[in-house]
Motif scaffolding. Structure first.
Motif, mmCIF file in Angstrom:
data_model
loop_
_atom_site.group_PDB
_atom_site.id
_atom_site.type_symbol
_atom_site.label_atom_id
_atom_site.label_comp_id
_atom_site.label_asym_id
_atom_site.label_seq_id
_atom_site.Cartn_x
_atom_site.Cartn_y
_atom_site.Cartn_z
ATOM 1 N N LYS A 37 0.844 -1.205 0.000
ATOM 2 C CA LYS A 37 0.000 0.000 0.000
ATOM 3 C C LYS A 37 0.878 1.252 0.000
ATOM 4 N N GLU A 38 0.438 2.249 -0.747
ATOM 5 C CA GLU A 38 1.227 3.462 -0.957
ATOM 6 C C GLU A 38 1.679 4.126 0.342
ATOM 7 N N ASP A 39 0.798 4.173 1.332
ATOM 8 C CA ASP A 39 1.146 4.855 2.576
ATOM 9 C C ASP A 39 2.154 4.078 3.428
ATOM 10 N N ARG A 40 2.460 2.852 3.048
ATOM 11 C CA ARG A 40 3.427 2.023 3.765
ATOM 12 C C ARG A 40 4.698 1.768 2.949
ATOM 13 N N LEU A 41 4.685 2.160 1.701
ATOM 14 C CA LEU A 41 5.778 1.863 0.779
ATOM 15 C C LEU A 41 7.085 2.528 1.215
ATOM 16 N N PRO A 42 8.132 1.722 1.420
ATOM 17 C CA PRO A 42 9.419 2.305 1.807
ATOM 18 C C PRO A 42 10.106 2.952 0.607
ATOM 19 N N HIS A 43 11.062 3.828 0.886
ATOM 20 C CA HIS A 43 11.810 4.477 -0.188
ATOM 21 C C HIS A 43 12.768 3.505 -0.861
ATOM 22 N N LEU A 44 13.363 2.626 -0.085
ATOM 23 C CA LEU A 44 14.319 1.658 -0.598
ATOM 24 C C LEU A 44 13.669 0.280 -0.627
ATOM 25 N N LEU A 45 13.613 -0.338 -1.797
ATOM 26 C CA LEU A 45 12.907 -1.613 -1.964
ATOM 27 C C LEU A 45 13.843 -2.804 -2.154
ATOM 28 N N GLU A 46 15.102 -2.644 -1.906
ATOM 29 C CA GLU A 46 16.063 -3.734 -2.071
ATOM 30 C C GLU A 46 16.207 -4.523 -0.777
ATOM 31 N N GLY A 47 16.496 -5.807 -0.892
ATOM 32 C CA GLY A 47 16.785 -6.642 0.258
ATOM 33 C C GLY A 47 15.567 -7.164 0.997
ATOM 34 N N PRO A 57 1.582 -13.846 9.977
ATOM 35 C CA PRO A 57 0.934 -12.659 9.410
ATOM 36 C C PRO A 57 1.872 -11.777 8.582
ATOM 37 N N VAL A 58 3.170 -12.081 8.604
ATOM 38 C CA VAL A 58 4.137 -11.301 7.835
ATOM 39 C C VAL A 58 4.070 -11.715 6.366
ATOM 40 N N VAL A 59 4.034 -10.731 5.492
ATOM 41 C CA VAL A 59 4.100 -11.011 4.058
ATOM 42 C C VAL A 59 5.518 -10.733 3.575
ATOM 43 N N TYR A 60 5.990 -9.506 3.749
ATOM 44 C CA TYR A 60 7.334 -9.126 3.318
ATOM 45 C C TYR A 60 8.134 -8.597 4.505
ATOM 46 N N PHE A 61 9.442 -8.808 4.459
ATOM 47 C CA PHE A 61 10.308 -8.255 5.497
ATOM 48 C C PHE A 61 11.664 -7.935 4.913
ATOM 49 N N GLY A 62 12.312 -7.000 5.546
ATOM 50 C CA GLY A 62 13.648 -6.533 5.174
ATOM 51 C C GLY A 62 13.987 -5.449 6.173
ATOM 52 N N ARG A 63 14.202 -4.235 5.690
ATOM 53 C CA ARG A 63 14.432 -3.111 6.606
ATOM 54 C C ARG A 63 13.191 -2.835 7.454
ATOM 55 N N GLU A 64 12.034 -3.156 6.900
ATOM 56 C CA GLU A 64 10.754 -3.015 7.592
ATOM 57 C C GLU A 64 10.005 -4.336 7.458
ATOM 58 N N ILE A 65 8.967 -4.492 8.262
ATOM 59 C CA ILE A 65 8.109 -5.675 8.184
ATOM 60 C C ILE A 65 6.750 -5.234 7.665
ATOM 61 N N PHE A 66 6.231 -5.966 6.689
ATOM 62 C CA PHE A 66 4.921 -5.677 6.122
ATOM 63 C C PHE A 66 4.005 -6.875 6.373
ATOM 64 N N TYR A 67 2.888 -6.573 7.020
ATOM 65 C CA TYR A 67 1.910 -7.590 7.368
ATOM 66 C C TYR A 67 0.814 -7.654 6.315
ATOM 67 N N LYS A 68 -0.082 -8.610 6.462
ATOM 68 C CA LYS A 68 -1.148 -8.809 5.485
ATOM 69 C C LYS A 68 -1.940 -7.529 5.224
ATOM 70 N N ASP A 69 -2.177 -6.727 6.247
ATOM 71 C CA ASP A 69 -2.937 -5.480 6.073
ATOM 72 C C ASP A 69 -2.159 -4.401 5.327
ATOM 73 N N ASP A 70 -0.860 -4.576 5.159
ATOM 74 C CA ASP A 70 -0.028 -3.599 4.459
ATOM 75 C C ASP A 70 0.030 -3.849 2.950
ATOM 76 N N VAL A 71 -0.579 -4.942 2.518
ATOM 77 C CA VAL A 71 -0.518 -5.352 1.112
ATOM 78 C C VAL A 71 -1.882 -5.130 0.464
ATOM 79 N N LYS A 72 -1.892 -4.726 -0.797
ATOM 80 C CA LYS A 72 -3.125 -4.375 -1.511
ATOM 81 C C LYS A 72 -4.030 -5.565 -1.785
ATOM 82 N N VAL A 73 -3.475 -6.762 -1.863
ATOM 83 C CA VAL A 73 -4.269 -7.956 -2.164
ATOM 84 C C VAL A 73 -4.058 -9.005 -1.073
#
Length: 133
Positions: A37-47, A57-73
């Motif tokens: 989701k745009e309001d959660r999108l980090p500036h750096l998308l590598e790693g 409940p985690v979908v993506y992780f790296g510098r930040e953790i993104f949970y199911k509610d942070d993803v558009k689908v």
């Protein structure tokens, strides 16, 4: 552990989910750019990686953790709802496939399912499928 195309969570050096400790799949920036989701999108998308544990409940992780509610689908393997897409390009769900096989009785093999539903025939997995494949 869920098997996701392109994911080899047991290979040496695999990054483990910081929440559940499960294996992961490296993610491309195009997928993250399109699906976080745009309001959660980090500036750096590598790693970043995708947690492959269907119960986490985690979908993506790296510098930040993104949970199911942070993803558009909804992520197909992290949900039990049969209306969640298994083919995001053509918006085909498990329910759609079951309806064609059991109710319409028109599909008897993978080729029939592809012809009748369009599943696995799209070309936008990188930006529409949360796994990027």
């Amino acid at each position: 552990m869920t098997v996701v195309c392109g994911g080899t969570p047991l290979e040496a050096g695999a990054v483990l989910c910081p929440v559940c400790g499960s294996g992961s799949k490296p993610m491309r920036h195009e997928t993250l750019q399109s699906l976080i989701k745009e309001d959660r999108l980090p500036h750096l998308l590598e790693g970043y990686s995708m947690c492959l544990n269907q119960n986490c409940p985690v979908v993506y992780f790296g510098r930040e953790i993104f949970y199911k509610d942070d993803v558009k689908v909804k992520v197909w393997f992290k949900e039990t709802d049969p209306t969640v897409p298994v083919c995001y390009c053509k918006n085909v769900s498990t329910k759609d496939i079951i309806d064609h096989v059991r109710i319409k009785n028109c599909c008897h093999n993978l080729r029939d399912i592809q012809e009748h539903t369009g599943a696995n025939s799209g070309k936008e997995c990188l930006i529409k499928n949360p796994a990027g494949t």
